[in-house]
Write an enzyme that holds these catalytic residues in place. Structure first.
Site, PDB file in Angstrom:
ATOM      1  N   LYS A  91       0.819  -1.222   0.000  1.00 33.95           N
ATOM      2  CA  LYS A  91       0.000   0.000   0.000  1.00 33.95           C
ATOM      3  C   LYS A  91       0.849   1.267   0.000  1.00 33.95           C
ATOM      4  O   LYS A  91       0.448   2.292  -0.548  1.00 33.95           O
ATOM      5  CB  LYS A  91      -0.951   0.015   1.196  1.00 33.95           C
ATOM      6  CG  LYS A  91      -2.130  -0.932   1.038  1.00 33.95           C
ATOM      7  CD  LYS A  91      -3.194  -0.679   2.097  1.00 33.95           C
ATOM      8  CE  LYS A  91      -4.484  -1.411   1.791  1.00 33.95           C
ATOM      9  NZ  LYS A  91      -4.369  -2.878   1.938  1.00 33.95           N
ATOM     10  N   GLU A 111     -10.974   7.249   3.036  1.00 38.47           N
ATOM     11  CA  GLU A 111     -11.820   6.450   3.911  1.00 38.47           C
ATOM     12  C   GLU A 111     -11.069   5.162   4.199  1.00 38.47           C
ATOM     13  O   GLU A 111     -10.177   4.767   3.454  1.00 38.47           O
ATOM     14  CB  GLU A 111     -13.177   6.161   3.270  1.00 38.47           C
ATOM     15  CG  GLU A 111     -13.168   5.043   2.248  1.00 38.47           C
ATOM     16  CD  GLU A 111     -12.623   5.470   0.895  1.00 38.47           C
ATOM     17  OE1 GLU A 111     -12.650   6.696   0.591  1.00 38.47           O
ATOM     18  OE2 GLU A 111     -12.179   4.594   0.145  1.00 38.47           O
ATOM     19  N   SER A 119       1.834  -9.765  -0.633  1.00 41.88           N
ATOM     20  CA  SER A 119       1.464  -8.345  -0.583  1.00 41.88           C
ATOM     21  C   SER A 119       1.698  -7.686   0.770  1.00 41.88           C
ATOM     22  O   SER A 119       1.898  -6.482   0.843  1.00 41.88           O
ATOM     23  CB  SER A 119      -0.008  -8.180  -0.990  1.00 41.88           C
ATOM     24  OG  SER A 119      -0.850  -9.001  -0.201  1.00 41.88           O
TER      25      SER A 119
HETATM   26  C1  LIG Z   1      -5.124  -3.874   1.275  1.00 38.06           C
HETATM   27  C2  LIG Z   1      -4.427  -5.152   1.086  1.00 38.06           C
HETATM   28  C3  LIG Z   1      -4.746  -6.046   0.038  1.00 38.06           C
HETATM   29  C4  LIG Z   1      -5.916  -5.844  -0.898  1.00 38.06           C
HETATM   30  O1  LIG Z   1      -5.834  -4.759  -1.730  1.00 38.06           O
HETATM   31  P1  LIG Z   1      -5.494  -4.844  -3.284  1.00 38.06           P
HETATM   32  O2  LIG Z   1      -5.796  -3.495  -3.763  1.00 38.06           O
HETATM   33  O3  LIG Z   1      -6.368  -5.908  -3.886  1.00 38.06           O
HETATM   34  O4  LIG Z   1      -4.061  -5.196  -3.397  1.00 38.06           O
HETATM   35  C5  LIG Z   1      -3.988  -7.191  -0.128  1.00 38.06           C
HETATM   36  N1  LIG Z   1      -2.964  -7.481   0.707  1.00 38.06           N
HETATM   37  C6  LIG Z   1      -2.635  -6.663   1.725  1.00 38.06           C
HETATM   38  C7  LIG Z   1      -1.490  -7.044   2.605  1.00 38.06           C
HETATM   39  C8  LIG Z   1      -3.346  -5.484   1.946  1.00 38.06           C
HETATM   40  O5  LIG Z   1      -3.008  -4.685   2.976  1.00 38.06           O
END
Ligand SMILES: *Cc1c(COP(=O)(O)O)cnc(C)c1O
Length: 391
Positions: free
Chosen positions: A82, A104, A371
């Site tokens: 993010k 938000e 992610s």
């Molecule tokens: C917010 C988040 C996601 C989901 O958001 P995408 O926009 O689909 O990437 C996935 N993994 C983590 C660790 C997140 O914090």
């Protein structure tokens, strides 16, 4: 529209005016070498890029099939992908002369990321959050406040994310002069989906370079979880022209696709409008947007980025789903095998990679986009397993 039959700007006039200003600024700066250099500076020196591409040798050996590599977005500052997007949008807001970031948040992850960028760049920050979420996410609320953000507890309707979006949009339309609306995924009206993808595409660009060094070739598969779709489009984008690379998005099927408790928009959604964009949406028989559920707050969204709807339609990306149980098992397995605690969102992608790797020969290579990190989820997973951890 920008993505075949998907995308667009489906908005009332007063908000459209604000979005057009963002669009103009984005078009002005996206190819500006000074803007790109500044963004890169913060990605490298603040977020900690490039993130590692780690060969998960124990996972690979234990499963006995394809080689598995993990793209370590969990190692970024603040613990997920993010940060890439919030830095990009906050820097753009600065260029536009805006003094304040507004966003938000549901579970609070995007709120904390936005507040981080605001603290870094010395901007005001206002995070709108449903009153119920404020109560549930006290730790994230406190983090945002430490970072200098004002957290607005929204008391309307069901007091969750939907009302928080409405509240943030109203505030934005009243303060256009000074305020930039920072969206947390590759969703919303144009140019946001494209802009967020451009701020996240560094993930795939790095994977390609790092894989060249590690294996001297392209990967055979790139797998990422899909909520709104920003980490997935970031990982996939640079590989779209490389037809030999199979791209797989994994969404949350929660308690099962046969139940009502899931967030499988790509699998079960229909074409429709949500948050200013034409995309795939989970709808009830009467046309209302369905309530969604996943163990993972980050995947719990009834829409999806319009570029994913397009990539599905042209069959360039395959979308599958993993259940809560499969994600929790993958969370535990990766932690035990490699000493890496993944975010429960990322665990959905890991779950699919585990299934797939076993069926493939040893010369195939899978990259999983990890992610985020799972520290935030440990307590919740314990509860899922029947343990109540009090701290
Ligand atoms: C917010 C988040 C996601 C989901 O958001 P995408 O926009 O689909 O990437 C996935 N993994 C983590 C660790 C997140 O914090």
């Amino acid at each position: 529209m920008e993505f075949g039959n998907f995308g667009g700007q489906f908005l009332p006039p007063h908000i459209l005016k604000a979005v057009k200003e963002v669009e103009d600024a984005y078009n002005k700066y996206k190819d500006d070498p000074l803007f790109i250099e500044e963004f890169k500076y913060y990605l490298n020196h603040y977020a900690g890029r490039p993130s590692n591409l780690y060969f998960a040798s124990h996972l690979t050996e234990d499963l006995g099939g394809a080689k598995i590599y993990l793209k370590r977005e969990d190692l970024n500052h603040t613990g997920s992908h993010k940060i890439n997007n919030v830095l990009g949008q906050a820097l753009l807001a600065k260029r536009m002369g805006k003094k304040k970031l507004i966003a938000e948040t549901g579970a609070g992850q995007h709120g904390v990321a936005t507040a981080t960028a605001a603290a870094l760049l010395n901007m005001e920050c206002e995070i709108h959050m449903g009153a119920i979420d404020v109560e549930k996410q006290a730790l994230n609320v406190y983090k945002m406040q430490l970072l200098g953000a004002k957290v607005i507890s929204v008391q309307d309707g069901l007091k969750t994310l939907k009302e928080a979006v409405d509240s943030a949009l109203i505030t934005w339309s009243n303060e256009l002069e000074d305020t930039f609306y920072l969206i947390g995924s590759a969703v919303g009206p144009s140019p946001y989906p494209m802009m967020v993808r451009d701020f996240q595409k560094v993930i795939g660009i790095e994977i390609k370079e790092q894989m060249q060094l590690a294996e001297g070739k392209l990967p055979d598969y790139v797998i990422a979880c899909v909520g709104g779709g920003s980490n997935a489009i970031g990982a996939f984008y640079d590989f779209i022209p490389d037809k030999s690379v199979k791209l797989i998005g994994v969404e949350a099927s929660g308690k099962g696709l046969h139940t009502k408790e899931h967030a499988a928009t790509m699998t079960l959604g229909k074409k429709g409008i949500i948050h200013g964009m034409m995309t795939k949406v989970l709808l009830e028989d009467n046309g209302d947007i369905s309530p969604v559920y996943s163990i993972s707050a980050g995947l719990d969204y009834p829409g999806v980025g319009p570029e994913h709807a397009y990539l599905d339609e042209i069959k360039r990306v395959t979308y599958v789903a993993a259940t809560d149980e499969e994600a929790v098992e993958a969370f535990e397995y990766l932690t035990l095998m490699e000493g890496i605690i993944p975010a429960i969102e990322s665990s959905h992608a890991v779950a699919h990679a585990i299934k797939l790797a076993k069926t493939l020969p040893k010369d195939q290579v899978i990259v999983v986009n990890l992610s985020g990190r799972g520290d935030k989820d440990v307590k919740h997973i314990a509860r899922y397993r029947g343990l109540n951890i009090v701290d």
